[in-house]
Design an enzyme around this catalytic site. Structure first.
Site, PDB file in Angstrom:
ATOM      1  CG  HIS A 109      -2.187  -0.910   0.774  1.00  0.00           C
ATOM      2  ND1 HIS A 109      -2.314  -2.192   1.229  1.00  0.00           N
ATOM      3  CD2 HIS A 109      -3.220  -0.701  -0.073  1.00  0.00           C
ATOM      4  CE1 HIS A 109      -3.395  -2.730   0.691  1.00  0.00           C
ATOM      5  NE2 HIS A 109      -3.963  -1.850  -0.090  1.00  0.00           N
TER       6      HIS A 109
ATOM      7  CD  GLU B  66     -10.217  -7.138  -2.394  1.00  0.00           C
ATOM      8  OE1 GLU B  66      -9.167  -6.607  -2.756  1.00  0.00           O
ATOM      9  OE2 GLU B  66     -10.989  -6.615  -1.574  1.00  0.00           O
TER      10      GLU B  66
ATOM     11  CG  ASP C 284      -5.889  -8.028  -1.426  1.00  0.00           C
ATOM     12  OD1 ASP C 284      -4.834  -8.355  -0.853  1.00  0.00           O
ATOM     13  OD2 ASP C 284      -6.545  -7.026  -1.112  1.00  0.00           O
TER      14      ASP C 284
ATOM     15  CB  CYS D 228     -10.062  -1.135  -8.993  1.00  0.00           C
ATOM     16  SG  CYS D 228     -10.431  -2.311  -7.690  1.00  0.00           S
TER      17      CYS D 228
HETATM   18  C1  PEP Z   1      -6.796  -4.954  -4.786  1.00  0.00           C
HETATM   19  O1  PEP Z   1      -6.653  -5.780  -3.883  1.00  0.00           O
HETATM   20  O2  PEP Z   1      -6.527  -5.186  -5.981  1.00  0.00           O
HETATM   21  C2  PEP Z   1      -7.283  -3.599  -4.476  1.00  0.00           C
HETATM   22  C3  PEP Z   1      -7.521  -2.725  -5.432  1.00  0.00           C
HETATM   23  O3  PEP Z   1      -7.447  -3.265  -3.160  1.00  0.00           O
HETATM   24  P1  PEP Z   1      -6.228  -2.834  -2.206  1.00  0.00           P
HETATM   25  O4  PEP Z   1      -5.024  -2.640  -3.051  1.00  0.00           O
HETATM   26  O5  PEP Z   1      -6.642  -1.592  -1.498  1.00  0.00           O
HETATM   27  O6  PEP Z   1      -6.112  -4.019  -1.290  1.00  0.00           O
HETATM   28 MG    MG Z   2      -7.537  -5.435  -1.940  1.00  0.00          MG
END
Ligand code: PEP
Ligand code: MG
Length: 578
Positions: free
Chosen positions: A190, A432, A456, A503
Site C-alpha cells: 500500500h 479479490e 489481492d 481496479c
Molecule cells: C486490490 O486488492 O486489488 C485492491 C484494489 O485493493 P487494495 O489494493 O486496497 O487491497
Molecule cells: Mg484489496
C-alpha cells in the site's frame, strides 16, 4: 557512487539529498552531552516513560474489546514501562557515555530486543517486536516535535527508509519529497500504491539501502527502471538530468490527451476512472481526465488518527469528493482495515497471519458500530451525486448477505429519521479472493457491479504476500491461474449483465492493457497520474488485436512466457510506453 537495483513502483526520476527515517518517522540523532547535562537528560527519560504509561492507560481504557490476547499485550507493555532496572540501564548509559536520552533509549531497547529475538522459545523471541513497539512509544514522547518536522519538510529530499507504512507515505508533501527508496516492499504494497497516487518516483526492495546511505547523501531515484544511485558522479547526474527533462516533456505531451476520449482505433469506448485515498486527490483525477472515481480507499481516513472518525468526519470527506466530481461516478469502498492498513488500536492485536486474519469486511462485520457509522455517512452523501457502495474482500455469499443486511438496517434508520439518501444506490463488491472469483456467477445475482482487485486476487491465488520482497518474483498477475480466475469473473459479470471494472495495479501497467481489453474489460480504475499514459495505449490499439493477444495468452501455461509475450505485443504497438 553506488548503484542499487530494486522494484520500480512509481514512475519518474528524482535527484535530491537523502533524509533517512525509521518506520515511525523517527530520526534518532547521536549527540554527546556535557557532564552538566546528565541530570536533565535523565529527567527527560523519566518524563518520557511516565507520559508513555499515561498514554498506554488511556488506550487500554478506550479499547472496549479486550480479549485475553490484547490483555497480554497491554500487560507486557506495562511491565516494561514500569521496570526500574530498565530505566536505570538507560540512565547509566547517559551517565557513563554522555549521550542524549533518545540515543540511550534507542540503544538500550535495541539491545534487549536482540536478546529476545535470539531466544529459541518462539513466544519469547516474538516479544522482540513488542520491545520495539514500547521503544517507539517512549521515543514518541521525546521526539514528538522532530517527528512533526518530517511532515513539514521544507527542502527537497529523497526519503530513504527500511520500510514505509501507507500512512507515512500519504503524509509526504509532494512539493518537497521528490523520491522514495526503501529496503523492503512490493509493487502492490500500500505504501507503493500511495506513492504512485501522489506521483512521487519510488523504488522498493532495495535490501540494504539504509545501511549504505547517510543522511544528506545525494540520491537518484529512477522509478522507471527500478534503480537507485547513491552519491552519483557528475556525469551520472548530468545524464539523469537529461533523462528527467525527457520524462517531464513526455508527461506534458500526454496531458494534452485530457479532453480526448479513451477510444480504441476501431471505435470501442473505454472508461478510465481514478483510484483515490484522500478527498484532495479528486483534483488530480479531474486534471488527468478521469471519468470518475472507481475506488475510494476510505480506510486512509482512519489510519492517522488515534480517535475513531465520527459520522461527520466520514461525511465531510465523502461529500467533498462527490460534489467535486459532479455527476461522475464515485465508488466508495467500505473500510478495508487490517493487514498492512491497521488502526492505532489494532496495532496491539498481533495476528500471526494478518492478511488471512481479521481484515476488511470481516473486521467491519465484527465492529458494527464503526461499520454503520460509515454506511450512514456514505448514504447521506449519496444524494449529492453519483455514489456507489463497494464491499471489499468478500469471500462468500453469507458475508455479502450480512453486509447487505446491515446496509438495509442503516437505510431504515435513516428513513425513520427522515434523512435523505439514494434508496437505489448501486451496491457492488470487489472480487479479490479465489473463492469470490469461483462463485462469481452466484454473487453476481446479488450486486450491481464487480470490481476485480488483482492485487489481492494475485496474492491469495498464488499464496504470495504482495508486500514481501523475498517472494516478489513469484508475484505475478500474468500467472495462468490468476488469469483464468479473471476470465471467469468477466464472463460471469457479462452473463449476469452487471458492470465490471478492474481496479488492481495491473490497470495502470501498460503491458496488461491489450490483454485485459481482449478479455473483455471496458472499465479500468487506476492511480490517476497514470491515466494519460493508459489512455494513449487504448487510443493506439484495436480490439481485434487485443482479442488475438487474449486468445493466445489464455492458451499459454507459463507465467514467464505470458509476461514476455504481452510485453512484446504491447511494445510493437506502442514502443514509447516501454
Ligand atoms: C486490490 O486488492 O486489488 C485492491 C484494489 O485493493 P487494495 O489494493 O486496497 O487491497
Ligand atoms: Mg484489496
Amino acid at each position: 557512487m553506488e548503484i542499487k537495483k530494486g522494484i520500480a513502483v512509481s514512475p519518474g526520476i528524482s535527484i535530491a539529498k537523502s533524509m533517512v527515517i525509521d518506520s515511525e518517522d523517527y530520526r534518532i540523532p547521536y549527540r554527546a552531552i556535557e557532564p552538566s547535562q546528565r541530570t536533565s537528560e535523565i529527567r527527560r527519560v523519566k518524563k518520557a516513560f511516565s507520559d508513555a504509561i499515561e498514554e498506554l492507560n488511556q488506550l487500554e481504557e478506550s479499547y472496549d474489546n479486550k480479549g485475553s490476547q490484547i490483555k497480554d499485550i497491554f500487560a507486557v507493555h506495562n511491565r516494561f514501562l514500569h521496570d526500574r532496572s530498565l530505566q536505570k540501564k538507560i540512565s547509566d548509559m547517559i551517565r557513563s557515555e554522555l549521550v542524549i536520552a533518545e540515543y540511550a533509549i534507542s540503544n538500550t531497547f535495541r539491545e534487549i530486543a536482540s536478546h529476545f529475538a535470539n531466544e529459541k522459545d518462539a513466544y519469547i523471541s516474538e516479544r522482540a517486536a513488542d520491545i520495539f513497539d514500547i521503544a517507539r512509544r517512549v521515543l514518541k514522547h521525546l521526539l514528538g516535535k522532530k517527528r512533526e518536522e518530517i511532515g513539514n519538510i521544507t527542502e527537497e529530499v529523497t526519503i530513504v527508509a527500511r520500510e514505509l507504512s501507507p500512512i507515512q507515505t500519504a503524509g509526504f508533501d509532494k512539493k518537497f519529497v521528490k523520491g522514495i527508496a526503501s529496503d523492503v516492499g512490493g509493487r502492490t504494497s500500500h505504501a507503493a500504491i500511495v506513492a504512485r497516487s501522489l506521483g512521487i518516483p519510488a523504488v522498493v526492495a532495495l535490501e540494504d539501502l539504509t545501511s549504505v546511505v547517510n543522511e544528506g547523501d545525494t540520491v537518484i531515484v529512477d522509478g522507471n527502471r527500478g534503480i537507485v544511485i547513491v552519491n552519483p558522479d557528475e556525469n551520472t547526474i548530468a545524464e539523469y538530468n537529461e533523462y528527467k527533462d525527457e520524462f517531464t516533456e513526455l508527461g506534458y505531451k500526454l496531458n494534452t490527451l485530457k479532453e480526448k476520449p479513451a477510444i480504441t482505433r476501431d471505435g470501442t469506448k473505454v472508461t478510465l476512472l481514478g483510484n483515490i485515498e484522500f478527498p484532495n486527490e479528486t483534483q488530480t483525477v479531474l486534471e488527468k481526465g478521469g471519468d470518475g472515481i472507481g475506488l475510494y480507499r476510505t480506510e486512509f481516513l482512519y489510519l492517522n488518527t488515534t480517535t475513531e472518525p465520527t459520522e461527520e468526519d466520514h461525511y465531510n470527506a465523502y461529500s467533498q469528493t462527490v460534489k467535486a466530481m459532479k455527476s461522475k461516478p464515485v465508488v466508495i469502498r467500505t473500510l478495508d482495515l487490517g493487514a498492512d492498513k491497521y488502526t492505532q488500536s489494532k496495532r496491539f492485536v498481533r495476528e500471526p497471519n494478518p492478511f488471512l486474519g481479521l481484515r476488511s469486511i470481516r473486521f467491519c462485520l465484527q465492529n458494527l458500530m464503526m461499520f454503520k457509522t460509515q454506511l450512514r455517512a456514505i448514504l447521506r452523501a449519496s444524494v449529492l451525486g453519483n455514489v456507489k457502495i463497494m464491499f471489499p474482500l468478500i469471500t462468500n455469499q453469507q458475508e455479502l448477505m450480512q453486509a447487505k443486511m446491515i446496509l438495509h438496517d442503516v437505510m431504515e434508520d435513516l428513513s425513520d429519521e427522515k434523512i435523505e439518501y439514494n434508496q437505489k444506490i448501486p451496491v457492488g463488491i470487489m472480487i479479490e479472493t479465489p473463492s469470490a472469483a469461483l462463485t462469481a456467477f452466484s454473487l453476481a445475482k446479488e450486486v450491481s457491479f464487480f470490481s476485480i482487485g488483482t492485487n489481492d486476487l494475485t496474492q491469495y491465488t498464488l499464496a504470495v504476500d504482495r508486500g514481501n520482497e523475498l517472494v516478489s518474483t513469484l508475484y505475478s498477475t500474468a500467472d495462468p491461474a490468476v488469469l483464468r480466475l479473471i476470465r471467469t469473473v468477466i464472463q460471469d459479470a457479462h452473463k449476469a449483465q452487471i458492470d465490471l471494472s478492474i481496479c488492481g495495479e495491473v490497470a495502470s501497467e501498460p503491458e496488461y492493457i491489450m490483454l485485459l481489453l481482449g478479455m473483455g474489460v471496458r472499465t479500468f480504475s487506476l492511480a490517476s497520474p497514470m491515466i494519460p499514459e493508459i489512455k494513449q495505449i487504448i487510443r493506439s490499439v484495436t480490439i481485434t488485436d487485443c482479442n488475438k493477444v487474449a486468445r493466445k495468452v489464455l492458451s499459454m501455461n507459463s507465467e514467464r512466457h505470458i509476461t514476455s509475450y504481452i510485453r512484446n505485443a504491447a511494445r510493437k504497438i506502442i514502443p514509447e510506453a516501454f
